[in-house]
Each structure stands twice: as structure tokens, then as C-alpha cells.
Design a protein around this motif. Structure first.
Motif, PDB file in Angstrom:
ATOM      1  N   PRO A   1       0.824  -1.209   0.000  1.00  0.00           N
ATOM      2  CA  PRO A   1       0.000   0.000   0.000  1.00  0.00           C
ATOM      3  C   PRO A   1       0.866   1.270   0.000  1.00  0.00           C
ATOM      4  CG  PRO A   1      -0.527  -1.452   1.866  1.00  0.00           C
ATOM      5  CD  PRO A   1       0.757  -1.926   1.284  1.00  0.00           C
ATOM      6  N   VAL A   2       0.411   2.267  -0.720  1.00  0.00           N
ATOM      7  CA  VAL A   2       1.028   3.599  -0.689  1.00  0.00           C
ATOM      8  C   VAL A   2      -0.068   4.560  -0.258  1.00  0.00           C
ATOM      9  CG1 VAL A   2       2.015   5.447  -2.100  1.00  0.00           C
ATOM     10  CG2 VAL A   2       2.729   3.068  -2.468  1.00  0.00           C
ATOM     11  N   ILE A   3       0.209   5.291   0.805  1.00  0.00           N
ATOM     12  CA  ILE A   3      -0.843   6.131   1.394  1.00  0.00           C
ATOM     13  C   ILE A   3      -0.355   7.567   1.589  1.00  0.00           C
ATOM     14  CG2 ILE A   3      -2.317   6.448   3.455  1.00  0.00           C
ATOM     15  CD1 ILE A   3      -1.944   3.357   3.915  1.00  0.00           C
TER      16      ILE A   3
ATOM     17  N   VAL B   1      -0.923  18.325   4.151  1.00  0.00           N
ATOM     18  CA  VAL B   1      -0.852  17.287   3.125  1.00  0.00           C
ATOM     19  C   VAL B   1       0.453  16.511   3.278  1.00  0.00           C
ATOM     20  CG1 VAL B   1      -0.888  16.849   0.634  1.00  0.00           C
ATOM     21  CG2 VAL B   1      -2.106  18.835   1.571  1.00  0.00           C
ATOM     22  N   SER B   2       0.341  15.203   3.390  1.00  0.00           N
ATOM     23  CA  SER B   2       1.562  14.399   3.543  1.00  0.00           C
ATOM     24  C   SER B   2       2.069  13.941   2.185  1.00  0.00           C
ATOM     25  CB  SER B   2       1.306  13.185   4.432  1.00  0.00           C
ATOM     26  OG  SER B   2       0.838  12.100   3.645  1.00  0.00           O
ATOM     27  N   GLU B   3       3.324  13.612   2.122  1.00  0.00           N
ATOM     28  CA  GLU B   3       3.892  12.928   0.960  1.00  0.00           C
ATOM     29  C   GLU B   3       3.335  11.505   0.976  1.00  0.00           C
ATOM     30  OE1 GLU B   3       6.467  13.948  -1.454  1.00  0.00           O
ATOM     31  OE2 GLU B   3       5.479  15.789  -0.803  1.00  0.00           O
ATOM     32  N   PRO B   4       3.360  10.817  -0.166  1.00  0.00           N
ATOM     33  CA  PRO B   4       2.871   9.425  -0.163  1.00  0.00           C
ATOM     34  C   PRO B   4       3.911   8.489   0.455  1.00  0.00           C
ATOM     35  CG  PRO B   4       3.422  10.136  -2.388  1.00  0.00           C
ATOM     36  CD  PRO B   4       3.704  11.303  -1.503  1.00  0.00           C
ATOM     37  N   ASP B   5       4.291   8.762   1.693  1.00  0.00           N
ATOM     38  CA  ASP B   5       5.365   8.017   2.380  1.00  0.00           C
ATOM     39  C   ASP B   5       4.823   6.943   3.316  1.00  0.00           C
ATOM     40  OD1 ASP B   5       7.204   9.657   1.197  1.00  0.00           O
ATOM     41  OD2 ASP B   5       7.520  10.952   2.951  1.00  0.00           O
TER      42      ASP B   5
ATOM     43  N   ILE C   1      -8.156  10.235   2.881  1.00  0.00           N
ATOM     44  CA  ILE C   1      -7.098   9.236   2.690  1.00  0.00           C
ATOM     45  C   ILE C   1      -6.912   8.933   1.209  1.00  0.00           C
ATOM     46  CG2 ILE C   1      -7.337   8.141   4.961  1.00  0.00           C
ATOM     47  CD1 ILE C   1      -8.952   5.921   3.449  1.00  0.00           C
ATOM     48  N   ASN C   2      -5.671   8.956   0.761  1.00  0.00           N
ATOM     49  CA  ASN C   2      -5.330   8.604  -0.617  1.00  0.00           C
ATOM     50  C   ASN C   2      -4.608   7.268  -0.574  1.00  0.00           C
ATOM     51  OD1 ASN C   2      -5.708  11.313  -2.339  1.00  0.00           O
ATOM     52  ND2 ASN C   2      -5.054  11.795  -0.256  1.00  0.00           N
ATOM     53  N   VAL C   3      -5.164   6.304  -1.281  1.00  0.00           N
ATOM     54  CA  VAL C   3      -4.600   4.945  -1.212  1.00  0.00           C
ATOM     55  C   VAL C   3      -4.368   4.397  -2.612  1.00  0.00           C
ATOM     56  CG1 VAL C   3      -4.980   2.583  -0.381  1.00  0.00           C
ATOM     57  CG2 VAL C   3      -5.933   4.498   0.898  1.00  0.00           C
ATOM     58  N   SER C   4      -3.179   3.825  -2.811  1.00  0.00           N
ATOM     59  CA  SER C   4      -2.944   3.064  -4.041  1.00  0.00           C
ATOM     60  C   SER C   4      -2.119   1.835  -3.674  1.00  0.00           C
ATOM     61  CB  SER C   4      -2.199   3.907  -5.075  1.00  0.00           C
ATOM     62  OG  SER C   4      -0.902   4.201  -4.615  1.00  0.00           O
ATOM     63  N   LEU C   5      -2.062   0.891  -4.587  1.00  0.00           N
ATOM     64  CA  LEU C   5      -1.239  -0.297  -4.359  1.00  0.00           C
ATOM     65  C   LEU C   5      -0.206  -0.378  -5.476  1.00  0.00           C
ATOM     66  CD1 LEU C   5      -3.808  -3.121  -3.488  1.00  0.00           C
ATOM     67  CD2 LEU C   5      -2.546  -1.652  -1.919  1.00  0.00           C
TER      68      LEU C   5
ATOM     69  N   PHE D   1       4.240   4.517  -8.537  1.00  0.00           N
ATOM     70  CA  PHE D   1       3.010   4.380  -7.768  1.00  0.00           C
ATOM     71  C   PHE D   1       1.876   3.889  -8.647  1.00  0.00           C
ATOM     72  CE2 PHE D   1       4.628   8.093  -5.002  1.00  0.00           C
ATOM     73  CZ  PHE D   1       5.288   7.202  -4.173  1.00  0.00           C
ATOM     74  N   GLY D   2       0.935   3.236  -8.038  1.00  0.00           N
ATOM     75  CA  GLY D   2      -0.275   2.815  -8.749  1.00  0.00           C
ATOM     76  C   GLY D   2      -1.307   3.930  -8.748  1.00  0.00           C
ATOM     77  N   ILE D   3      -2.466   3.628  -9.301  1.00  0.00           N
ATOM     78  CA  ILE D   3      -3.560   4.611  -9.347  1.00  0.00           C
ATOM     79  C   ILE D   3      -4.247   4.648  -7.988  1.00  0.00           C
ATOM     80  CG2 ILE D   3      -5.760   5.173 -10.451  1.00  0.00           C
ATOM     81  CD1 ILE D   3      -4.608   4.253 -12.998  1.00  0.00           C
ATOM     82  N   ARG D   4      -4.563   5.869  -7.531  1.00  0.00           N
ATOM     83  CA  ARG D   4      -5.102   5.990  -6.172  1.00  0.00           C
ATOM     84  C   ARG D   4      -6.585   6.317  -6.158  1.00  0.00           C
ATOM     85  NH1 ARG D   4      -4.677  12.257  -4.685  1.00  0.00           N
ATOM     86  NH2 ARG D   4      -3.810  12.903  -6.673  1.00  0.00           N
ATOM     87  N   SER D   5      -7.189   5.961  -5.058  1.00  0.00           N
ATOM     88  CA  SER D   5      -8.528   6.459  -4.771  1.00  0.00           C
ATOM     89  C   SER D   5      -8.381   7.435  -3.618  1.00  0.00           C
ATOM     90  CB  SER D   5      -9.450   5.317  -4.350  1.00  0.00           C
ATOM     91  OG  SER D   5      -9.078   4.860  -3.063  1.00  0.00           O
ATOM     92  N   GLU D   6      -9.328   8.342  -3.501  1.00  0.00           N
ATOM     93  CA  GLU D   6      -9.294   9.285  -2.388  1.00  0.00           C
ATOM     94  C   GLU D   6     -10.627   9.193  -1.654  1.00  0.00           C
ATOM     95  OE1 GLU D   6      -8.640  13.333  -3.564  1.00  0.00           O
ATOM     96  OE2 GLU D   6      -8.634  14.059  -1.507  1.00  0.00           O
ATOM     97  N   THR D   7     -10.576   8.848  -0.358  1.00  0.00           N
ATOM     98  CA  THR D   7     -11.807   8.761   0.428  1.00  0.00           C
ATOM     99  C   THR D   7     -11.844   9.949   1.371  1.00  0.00           C
ATOM    100  OG1 THR D   7     -11.706   6.365   0.279  1.00  0.00           O
ATOM    101  CG2 THR D   7     -13.199   7.284   1.934  1.00  0.00           C
TER     102      THR D   7
ATOM    103  N   SER E   1     -15.851  10.873 -10.258  1.00  0.00           N
ATOM    104  CA  SER E   1     -14.496  10.743 -10.780  1.00  0.00           C
ATOM    105  C   SER E   1     -13.695  11.924 -10.223  1.00  0.00           C
ATOM    106  CB  SER E   1     -14.508  10.773 -12.302  1.00  0.00           C
ATOM    107  OG  SER E   1     -14.900  12.055 -12.734  1.00  0.00           O
ATOM    108  N   LYS E   2     -12.421  11.713 -10.040  1.00  0.00           N
ATOM    109  CA  LYS E   2     -11.560  12.730  -9.422  1.00  0.00           C
ATOM    110  C   LYS E   2     -11.559  14.007 -10.263  1.00  0.00           C
ATOM    111  CE  LYS E   2      -7.756  14.188  -7.171  1.00  0.00           C
ATOM    112  NZ  LYS E   2      -8.251  14.987  -6.067  1.00  0.00           N
ATOM    113  N   GLU E   3     -11.783  15.153  -9.581  1.00  0.00           N
ATOM    114  CA  GLU E   3     -11.761  16.409 -10.320  1.00  0.00           C
ATOM    115  C   GLU E   3     -10.324  16.901 -10.466  1.00  0.00           C
ATOM    116  OE1 GLU E   3     -11.867  15.906  -6.791  1.00  0.00           O
ATOM    117  OE2 GLU E   3     -13.999  16.364  -7.049  1.00  0.00           O
TER     118      GLU E   3
END
Ligand code: ADP
Ligand code: MG
Ligand code: ZN
Length: 474
Positions: A5-7, A154-158, A195-199, A207-213, A262-264
Motif C-alpha cells: 500500500p502507498v498512502i 498534506v503528507s507525501e505518499p510516504d 485518505i489517498n490509497v494506491s497499491l 506508484f499505482g492509481i489511487r482512490s481518495e476517500t 471521478s476525481k476532479e
């Protein structure tokens, strides 16, 4: 295939100011009757002019400095346009390309004891929208929240796991409370997470494609949503599907994330510089002045407390809550004995509160009086047992233990002649016990000690009593 996971987290904290971001309405909106903290500015009447609240800028920068961010000399506000019934202006006043701060970091300590740095991309300022409540009869809108000041961090995807995200969010909350930038009280809606999550396949760099909840308003729901998204995306990828970049919402009852839109893209918001608010110019003197206001932060406190002799666990409990920190430090200063003070604070005081179903926020005992009580024990003026016996009364009246002990005559009897007299009296009054002892029943002496502790209301030292009795009975 194994996925990693990348968050990345976007955290909104309400800045703790008296008034809102651009008007004089009170920022203390929790529990207020709907639409009672509003004015033409924060409800977006045409032609109204917003005025930047200086405290918002200062506290935002304070929070940023505590995260080690750089604070550029020049920053500005931008309009982010979108339509929503809780946004009467038709735009949010936020920061786009020139935020008030960027490039910070936050260190978390993982359960295996190792620490990890999470990069902070930026901390910027923006105003909040109102709040909609959907009822059977229709949708209600409350504008109390509109125009309240937020900082978005905003955090880095670390971040690589739910555990890391949780530690990051909790540490962030502590730091904001330490510096007084935000009360970050989840129950009062002062802290929310996106939360932004990708795998990505383990070992892959891209990085993979992320979703944002969006809009998770408790640690628990944030953690559940992360677990859910990681599982959902893993199952999707494993079954040959693809993650789509989209905005999702959290269904707290069903404990699932659901696709919303869809993400704006940034362009869709038509960002442009806010023409009614002058740019924010931050002098170096102001930055230096604010840096001086940053207290020792949680990790440094833990290290210091451990050096004072506290256990790792105790140090972390106290350092975890800025109210406990202030109380403990004051009490320890009065008692002169940090270790004993922490024991009394954590076992007796917190234990007492917990037993009465209260939290530290309901505490009535002053730090000074707890410190004095510990000092009385430490100096041998009263026994630990007496201290425990009188705790309830000292606590409920926030009494000065020194005076209380003096008035009630609870000091340890140090006078040996006085003790010998009491011992002799007890021997004379209890011939049966004495006979038992003399007849070889070693334990019978305990009966005499008990009686003496009773007549002296615990102010005798049991060890001395024991010695004196043996001497008298020999
Ligand atoms: P936006 O403002 O459009 O949501 P940003 O590029 O500012 O987008 O990123 C928002 C958050 O998403 C940041 O916390 C960032 O670390 C995180 N992020 C960006 N790319 C990814 C990715 N591929 N996987 C997980 N998180 C990501
Ligand atoms: Mg986002
Ligand atoms: Zn207002």
C-alpha cells in the motif's frame, strides 16, 4: 503477486482562534444552535469584504513550524470555485500554488521501536464550508461552520500501512495541541481526514492509481476505511481489474467506501488569486518570534521524562496529552520527585477519575496540591497508607494536604517515647494476645501491631512498633 500500500493523508484541523477566518463571528461553534454564529460575510452575501484574521495566519504558521516546514516570505489566498448548498459564496478561499508553508516532516515511532519520517508536502490555510443534515423531511443547512479557519496538512505518499497512518495522524494531533494551533478535538469536528490509497507490486518503484476517500472524522473510521480500501484494491487487482482514480465516501454504518465521483482536476476548480485579500507577507522576525513559542514536543518530552526516572509507558502516557504534561510538570516541580509524582498522577488520580467514570478533563485537584501530597510522603511526614486514605477528601475539595494533615494530626509519630507509651498501654490491655505470643505464637504480635495502628490512625510506623513491642515483651 504481493502488493504494497502507498498512502498519503490530507488532514484538516480547525485553527483555534476566537473568531472566524474573515469575519468577527465566534469560532466556538460546537453545540451552538444552527445558524446563530453567522453574518453576511461568512454566509457569502454579495459585495461583502472578507478581512484576514491575523491569528489564523500566526497559528497556521506556528503549526507549520512545529512540523519543520519552510515558511516563505510571500504567500497568497486563492479562490477554489465549486457549487454546493453548504457553500453560499460559490467558492472556497484556499491556497493553491503559494501556500503559507511547505516541505516539513513528522517522525512516528513504530510498534517495533524503530522510527520513520513522513514527509509533509505543505500546510496551507483555507476556510470551511457549512454543514448539511439530511432528514426525512428534506435537507437542512447550518452555516455556523462556514468561514471557520482550517489548516490543511498534506503528507507525501510516504505511508505504507494503516498502522503508520494511524500513528501519523495521532502524532499530528498531539503536536497541534502542544503548540496550541488547534484543539484537534475529533468529537467536536475539529479534525478530519482524506485518505489517498494506491497499491503497487512489491519492489516496483512507480506508484499505482489511487482512490481518495474524503471526510473521515475519527481515528477509528480512518483506520477502517484504510483497511477497507487496501482490501478492496487488492481484490480488484488480483481478479484482473483496474483501480480507477476517483473520489469515494465512507459509509459509517456499512463500514465500506463508496464511489462518489471521478476525481476532479485542479483546472475544474478555476483557481485564481483571491482579489479581496492582500497577499500574506511573513517577515523573518515574525517567523523567529513564532519559533520561540514552540514548546518541547512530544518525543522530546518522552526522552526527558525517562531521564527523570519514569518508565517508557508512563512517560508516553503523560507526553501524549498536553494537559497531563502541564499538570505533571507543575506537580513534579512542587514535590521534587518526578517518579513518585507520575505514580500518584497515573495510578491514584487517574484511577480515581476512572472509577468515577470521569476523564482528566473533569479533574478538580490542582497540580500544586498533588505535588504537596507526594512531598509529604517523600519527606516521611505521612505514610503512603495515610496518603491513600485521605486522597478522596483532598481530591474532592482540592484541599491543601499540608494544612489538612496538620489539622487532622496525621503526621507520622516520630517521638519514640510517645510510641513506647502507646505500645506499653496496648500490651497491658491485651493480656491474651501477649500470652499467645509468649507461648510461642509468633504471629500473635501482628494483632498488637494492628491495634496500635488503629489507635494511632495509621500514623505510627509499623516497623518501629514491631521493634518496640519485641523489646518490651522480651
Ligand atoms: P489532490 O489535491 O488532487 O487530492 P495531491 O497531488 O495534492 O492531490 O495529493 C493529495 C494526496 O495524495 C497527498 O497526500 C499525496 O501524498 C497523495 N498521493 C498522491 N499520489 C498518490 C498515490 N499514487 N498513492 C497514494 N497517495 C498518493
Ligand atoms: Mg485531495
Ligand atoms: Zn461571520
Amino acid at each position: 503477486m504481493e502488493y504494497e500500500p502507498v498512502i498519503g493523508l490530507e488532514v484538516h484541523c480547525r485553527i483555534s482562534t476566537k473568531t472566524k477566518m474573515f469575519c468577527r463571528c465566534s469560532n466556538d461553534i460546537f453545540g451552538a444552535k444552527p445558524n446563530t454564529h453567522i453574518c453576511p460575510i461568512c454566509t457569502g452575501f454579495p459585495g461583502m469584504l472578507p478581512l484576514m484574521n491575523e491569528e489564523v495566519v500566526k497559528k497556521g504558521i506556528l503549526g507549520a513550524l512545529a512540523l519543520g516546514c519552510e515558511v516563505p516570505a510571500f504567500s497568497k489566498m486563492d479562490r477554489k470555485s465549486y457549487f454546493y448548498p453548504d457553500l453560499p459564496k460559490g467558492f472556497q478561499i484556499s491556497q493553491y500554488d503559494l501556500p503559507v508553508s511547505e516541505k516539513g516532516k513528522l517522525t512516528i515511532t513504530l510498534s517495533d521501536g524503530t522510527s520513520k519520517e513522513i514527509g509533509i508536502t505543505r500546510l496551507h490555510l483555507e476556510d470551511d464550508a457549512g454543514k448539511l443534515t439530511h432528514t426525512a423531511g428534506g435537507t437542512l443547512v447550518d452555516f455556523n461552520r462556514s468561514g471557520t479557519p482550517l489548516m490543511e496538512i498534506v503528507s507525501e505518499p510516504d505511508i505504507r500501512s494503516t498502522e503508520e497512518a494511524s500513528l501519523y495522524a495521532r502524532q499530528l494531533q498531539k503536536i497541534m495541541r502542544y503548540v496550541g494551533a488547534s484543539d484537534a478535538d475529533m468529537e467536536k469536528g475539529m479534525m478530519r481526514f482524506d485518505i489517498n490509497v494506491s497499491l503497487r507490486p512489491k519492489g516496483q518503484k512507480e506508484f499505482g492509481i489511487r482512490s481518495e476517500t474524503k471526510n473521515l472524522n475519527s481515528f477509528r473510521s480512518m483506520e477502517k476505511a484504510l483497511d477497507y480500501e487496501i482490501k478492496r484494491q487488492t481484490e480488484l487487482l488480483e481478479s484482473g481489474g483496474k483501480v480507477v482514480q476517483e473520489t469515494r465516501g465512507w459509509d459509517d454504518d456499512k463500514e465500506i467506501t463508496v464511489s462518489q465521483r471521478s476525481k476532479e482536476e485542479a483546472a475544474e476548480y478555476r483557481y485564481f488569486p483571491e482579489p479581496d485579500i492582500p497577499p500574506i507577507v511573513v517577515t523573518r522576525e515574525m517567523v523567529e518570534e513564532l519559533k520561540k513559542q514552540i514548546p518541547e514536543l512530544p518525543d522530546a518530552k518522552v526522552a526527558k521524562y525517562k531521564e527523570m526516572g519514569l518508565s517508557d509507558d508512563d512517560a508516553k502516557i503523560i507526553a501524549g496529552d498536553v494537559k497531563l504534561v502541564k499538570f505533571f510538570e507543575k506537580a513534579a516541580e512542587v514535590s521534587g520527585s518526578p517518579k513518585k509524582t507520575s505514580n500518584w498522577l497515573l495510578s491514584e488520580l487517574l484511577g480515581h477519575l476512572k472509577a468515577s467514570k470521569m476523564t482528566f478533563y473533569d479533574n478538580k485537584l490542582s497540580a500544586e496540591n498533588l505535588g504537596k501530597l507526594v512531598k509529604l510522603i517523600d519527606d516521611g511526614v505521612i505514610s503512603g497508607k495515610i496518603a491513600k486514605d485521605i486522597f478522596e477528601e483532598v481530591y474532592s475539595g482540592d484541599l491543601d494536604p499540608e494544612k489538612y494533615v496538620e489539622e487532622k494530626g496525621l503526621k507520622v509519630i516520630e517521638d519514640t517515647e510517645e510510641l513506647e507509651r502507646i505500645c506499653q498501654e496496648t500490651i497491658d490491655k491485651n493480656p491474651n494476645i501477649v500470652a499467645d505470643f509468649k507461648g510461642g505464637k509468633e504471629k500473635a504480635i501482628g494483632g498488637l501491631v494492628g491495634k496500635i495502628m488503629g489507635t494511632t490512625r495509621g500514623t505510627a510506623n509499623p516497623k518501629s512498633v514491631n521493634e518496640i513491642l519485641r523489646k518490651l515483651l522480651a
